[in-house]
Scaffold this active site. Structure first.
Site, PDB file in Angstrom:
ATOM      1  N   GLU A 164       5.532  -3.193   0.937  1.00  0.00           N
ATOM      2  CA  GLU A 164       5.654  -2.995  -0.590  1.00  0.00           C
ATOM      3  C   GLU A 164       5.118  -1.705  -0.835  1.00  0.00           C
ATOM      4  O   GLU A 164       3.561  -1.656  -0.785  1.00  0.00           O
ATOM      5  CB  GLU A 164       5.014  -4.458  -1.164  1.00  0.00           C
ATOM      6  CG  GLU A 164       5.581  -5.863  -0.890  1.00  0.00           C
ATOM      7  CD  GLU A 164       6.883  -5.881  -1.856  1.00  0.00           C
ATOM      8  OE1 GLU A 164       6.955  -5.023  -2.748  1.00  0.00           O
ATOM      9  OE2 GLU A 164       7.714  -6.655  -1.441  1.00  0.00           O
ATOM     10  N   GLY A 218       0.838  -1.242   0.046  1.00  0.00           N
ATOM     11  CA  GLY A 218      -0.095  -0.030   0.111  1.00  0.00           C
ATOM     12  C   GLY A 218       0.999   1.117   0.043  1.00  0.00           C
ATOM     13  O   GLY A 218       1.849   1.249  -0.605  1.00  0.00           O
ATOM     14  N   SER A 219       0.267   2.103   0.538  1.00  0.00           N
ATOM     15  CA  SER A 219       1.116   3.627   0.409  1.00  0.00           C
ATOM     16  C   SER A 219       1.891   3.753   1.627  1.00  0.00           C
ATOM     17  O   SER A 219       2.011   2.948   2.642  1.00  0.00           O
ATOM     18  CB  SER A 219      -0.097   4.681   0.637  1.00  0.00           C
ATOM     19  OG  SER A 219      -0.692   4.628   1.985  1.00  0.00           O
ATOM     20  N   GLY A 267       1.954   2.795   5.365  1.00  0.00           N
ATOM     21  CA  GLY A 267       3.147   2.029   5.673  1.00  0.00           C
ATOM     22  C   GLY A 267       3.906   2.211   7.325  1.00  0.00           C
ATOM     23  O   GLY A 267       4.353   1.539   7.766  1.00  0.00           O
ATOM     24  N   CYS A 287       1.936   0.125  -9.094  1.00  0.00           N
ATOM     25  CA  CYS A 287       2.893   0.810  -8.407  1.00  0.00           C
ATOM     26  C   CYS A 287       4.373   0.802  -9.190  1.00  0.00           C
ATOM     27  O   CYS A 287       5.165   1.466  -9.140  1.00  0.00           O
ATOM     28  CB  CYS A 287       3.147  -0.227  -7.099  1.00  0.00           C
ATOM     29  SG  CYS A 287       3.641  -1.957  -7.633  1.00  0.00           S
TER      30      CYS A 287
HETATM   31  P1  NAD Z   1      -3.285   2.578   1.140  1.00  0.00           P
HETATM   32  O1  NAD Z   1      -2.172   2.440   1.983  1.00  0.00           O
HETATM   33  O2  NAD Z   1      -4.452   3.328   1.358  1.00  0.00           O
HETATM   34  O3  NAD Z   1      -4.142   0.868   1.596  1.00  0.00           O
HETATM   35  C1  NAD Z   1      -3.553  -0.312   1.814  1.00  0.00           C
HETATM   36  C2  NAD Z   1      -4.296  -1.308   2.759  1.00  0.00           C
HETATM   37  O4  NAD Z   1      -4.151  -0.812   4.017  1.00  0.00           O
HETATM   38  C3  NAD Z   1      -5.893  -1.594   2.505  1.00  0.00           C
HETATM   39  O5  NAD Z   1      -6.023  -2.905   2.717  1.00  0.00           O
HETATM   40  C4  NAD Z   1      -6.479  -0.669   3.463  1.00  0.00           C
HETATM   41  O6  NAD Z   1      -7.641  -0.880   3.854  1.00  0.00           O
HETATM   42  C5  NAD Z   1      -5.382  -0.660   4.667  1.00  0.00           C
HETATM   43  N1  NAD Z   1      -5.485   0.530   5.506  1.00  0.00           N
HETATM   44  C6  NAD Z   1      -5.519   1.753   5.274  1.00  0.00           C
HETATM   45  N2  NAD Z   1      -5.355   2.640   5.982  1.00  0.00           N
HETATM   46  C7  NAD Z   1      -4.982   1.809   7.209  1.00  0.00           C
HETATM   47  C8  NAD Z   1      -4.797   2.216   8.632  1.00  0.00           C
HETATM   48  N3  NAD Z   1      -4.742   3.328   9.082  1.00  0.00           N
HETATM   49  N4  NAD Z   1      -4.409   1.119   9.377  1.00  0.00           N
HETATM   50  C9  NAD Z   1      -4.451   0.027   8.840  1.00  0.00           C
HETATM   51  N5  NAD Z   1      -4.823  -0.510   7.705  1.00  0.00           N
HETATM   52  C10 NAD Z   1      -5.167   0.578   6.824  1.00  0.00           C
HETATM   53  O7  NAD Z   1      -3.062   2.056  -0.123  1.00  0.00           O
HETATM   54  P2  NAD Z   1      -3.789   1.578  -1.335  1.00  0.00           P
HETATM   55  O8  NAD Z   1      -4.650   2.867  -1.779  1.00  0.00           O
HETATM   56  O9  NAD Z   1      -4.384   0.556  -1.261  1.00  0.00           O
HETATM   57  O10 NAD Z   1      -2.812   1.738  -2.612  1.00  0.00           O
HETATM   58  C11 NAD Z   1      -2.148   2.621  -3.294  1.00  0.00           C
HETATM   59  C12 NAD Z   1      -0.713   2.616  -2.914  1.00  0.00           C
HETATM   60  O11 NAD Z   1      -0.137   1.124  -2.796  1.00  0.00           O
HETATM   61  C13 NAD Z   1       0.244   3.271  -3.857  1.00  0.00           C
HETATM   62  O12 NAD Z   1       1.366   4.009  -3.300  1.00  0.00           O
HETATM   63  C14 NAD Z   1       0.941   2.237  -4.630  1.00  0.00           C
HETATM   64  O13 NAD Z   1       2.008   2.792  -5.394  1.00  0.00           O
HETATM   65  C15 NAD Z   1       1.124   0.986  -3.602  1.00  0.00           C
HETATM   66  N6  NAD Z   1       1.071  -0.304  -4.038  1.00  0.00           N
HETATM   67  C16 NAD Z   1       2.187  -0.990  -3.917  1.00  0.00           C
HETATM   68  C17 NAD Z   1       2.334  -2.212  -4.387  1.00  0.00           C
HETATM   69  C18 NAD Z   1       3.723  -2.818  -4.485  1.00  0.00           C
HETATM   70  O14 NAD Z   1       3.651  -3.967  -4.748  1.00  0.00           O
HETATM   71  N7  NAD Z   1       4.824  -2.382  -4.206  1.00  0.00           N
HETATM   72  C19 NAD Z   1       1.550  -2.783  -5.241  1.00  0.00           C
HETATM   73  C20 NAD Z   1       0.032  -2.014  -5.348  1.00  0.00           C
HETATM   74  C21 NAD Z   1       0.042  -0.898  -4.614  1.00  0.00           C
END
Ligand code: NAD
Length: 485
Positions: free
Chosen positions: A217, A195-196, A200, A255
């Site tokens: 990731e 995720g973001s 993270g 990503c």
């Molecule tokens: P996000 O960080 O908003 O969410 C990721 C996950 O975290 C989701 O399941 C969400 O429900 C959970 N989450 C959100 N807020 C949380 C909190 N406060 N506490 C606990 N869990 C929480 O990211 P997104 O919008 O799903 O994805 C976009 C980002 O992810 C982009 O920056 C993208 O580059 C990155 N990404 C990376 C990869 C990789 O393999 N490196 C793959 C896909 C996406």
């Protein structure tokens, strides 16, 4: 199956059950791991239509894309894991220093325990099932929390995982931020987060409370360095591959998608005109047919806002039309938007492609190094000197020359970032290692005992240590015989 964790009174019970399953030792058996990988194969085969439908529903993903990027890649990865499981699980013999002679040593991989996998919405199946393959191959019990932003996919994951995999060992908890936050309070033996960077940081902070290891990731801005390639075949392949890596995978919500292009000024007009021609050839008059859509209104508005700066708007060379009702954005090319504008400082994650012009393509090294470390750098060039400059002079999760995205399908190279793009890695054996602890086993008998290892200390013993750590066998013999001062 776990449900909405926050509303589910069985949430704690589910975690307890997972711990009990792990403690029973069942998941350590090679036969259990193999059976689960085979069950995953069956899941992918028998529920393919359900997966296609869910991806269409949440993201408008065309079937080809859905198969190429999710069902197909995961099927390949399970196959690879099944073929290599025996070797991955085997103990690896290692050498020992002379000081331990005579002894043998080996590394034995052991599962970590209860692992928590948090996935993103852009490849809801791929980003959930790929790490699960590693986790079960390594003998762990698993909780998956898919993203709430792809709700149909999340529901399908919950139902098919419950149906096909061992639901006493692998559970899905659906839900959004509050569920994610609640789950983070628990003690896990490993957290694998996709995720973001913003979330993270929260994951890492929560993990620190329990000293839980994490893999992050994350994303970032992946540049594509485009050299002025001679030879029409190579040139046209470059244009197609850039467009494939930008627009033809989840509409740029990737990503490792191309975030922006770096090119020499003199090559700009050729690049733009050929990209326009290929956009028409690939996506035709009705690009909605073969492009995914933006995940939701929030992200649509975010992308729309990236274009709202008048200087950014003025830099649009192709596309730029936005259909809010259908959450669709046309493939859009911009030339030299201001470097301080949001489109050049934030991860784009959508079908907007800025091109930044440079005096010399070698300046791309300095440009890339002035920004956070990307997950991937793409470079299209036949110039070996430029390739060497990029390899030695930049830092990123990886570099792919003359193509885009294909590195993601490779089981033999690790997938993961560095610095701001994350840390830890997976795919193939790297996934297995990510979810394992390599236990160090050293075995000695009682046959010999080197008296010099123990007090009382004297200069002769000190010299024997010096000789032993240098593997100086003659020195040892001379010191031993008192012939060396
Ligand atoms: P996000 O960080 O908003 O969410 C990721 C996950 O975290 C989701 O399941 C969400 O429900 C959970 N989450 C959100 N807020 C949380 C909190 N406060 N506490 C606990 N869990 C929480 O990211 P997104 O919008 O799903 O994805 C976009 C980002 O992810 C982009 O920056 C993208 O580059 C990155 N990404 C990376 C990869 C990789 O393999 N490196 C793959 C896909 C996406």
């Amino acid at each position: 199956m776990g449900g909405e964790a926050g509303d589910d009174p069985n949430f704690e019970k589910d975690l307890e059950e997972l711990r009990e399953t792990f403690n029973s030792g069942k998941t350590r058996d090679a036969s259990w791991r193999r059976s689960q990988l085979k069950a995953m194969q069956l899941l992918l085969k028998e529920t393919e239509d359900e997966i296609f439908h869910a991806l269409k529903q949440d993201l408008g993903k065309p079937r080809c894309e859905a198969y190429r990027d999710e069902i197909g890649t995961v099927t390949k990865s399970v196959q690879y894991a099944l073929g290599n499981l025996k070797y991955w699980m085997s103990a690896k013999k290692v050498n020992l220093p002379l000081i331990a002679f005579p002894a043998t040593a080996e590394l034995i991989p052991e599962p970590l325990g209860l692992v928590y996998i948090i996935s993103s919405w852009n490849f809801p199946f791929g980003l959930s099932l790929e790490p699960i393959i590693g986790a079960i191959a390594a003998g762990n019990v698993v909780v998956l929390k898919p993203s709430e932003l792809a709700p149909t996919c999340s529901a399908v994951l919950a139902s098919v995982i419950d149906k096909y995999l061992d639901n006493k060992a692998i559970k899905v908890f659906q839900g959004g931020v509050s569920v994610g936050q609640q789950l983070l309070q628990h003690k896990w033996d490993k957290i694998f987060f996709t995720g973001s960077a913003q979330v993270g940081r929260l994951v890492m902070a929560a993990a620190a409370n329990h000293l839980t290891p994490v893999t992050l990731e994350l994303g970032g801005k992946c540049p594509a360095v485009v050299d002025s390639i001679s030879g029409s075949w190579d040139r046209e392949s470059t244009f197609k591959r850039i467009l494939g890596g930008k627009f033809a995978s989840c509409a740029g919500q990737v990503c490792i998608g191309v975030d922006y292009i770096l090119v020499e000024k003199r090559y700009l007009s050729t690049l733009v005109s050929r990209l326009q021609i290929w956009i028409r050839k690939m996506f035709g008059d009705n690009p909605k047919e073969c492009l995914a859509r933006i995940i939701n209104k929030h992200h649509f508005i975010r992308l729309k806002n990236l274009l709202s700066d008048p200087l950014v708007k003025a830099s649009i060379r192709h596309g730029g039309s936005l259909d809010e009702a259908n959450l669709f954005i046309e493939p859009t090319i911009l030339v030299d938007p201001p470097l301080h504008s949001a489109i050049m400082t934030e991860e784009i994650f959508g079908p907007l492609l800025p091109i930044i012009t440079l005096d010399k393509i070698e300046d791309s090294v300095k440009f890339i190094n002035s920004r956070p470390k990307p997950l991937t750098i793409y470079a299209f060039t036949n110039n070996e000197k430029l390739k060497k400059m990029l390899i030695a002079g930049t830092s990123s999760g990886g570099i792919t020359f003359n193509d885009t995205l294909v590195q993601h399908a490779a089981d033999t190279i690790p997938f993961g970032g560095v610095g701001g793009s994350g840390f830890g890695r997976y795919h193939g054996k790297f996934s297995f290692d990510t979810f394992s602890h390599e236990k160090a086993i050293l075995r000695r008998g009682f046959l010999t005992d080197f008296w010099f290892r123990f007090p009382p200390w004297d200069d002769k013993k000190l010299q024997l240590f010096r000789d032993a750590y240098r593997y100086d066998y003659i020195g040892i013999a001379l010191t031993f015989l008192g012939l060396k001062k």
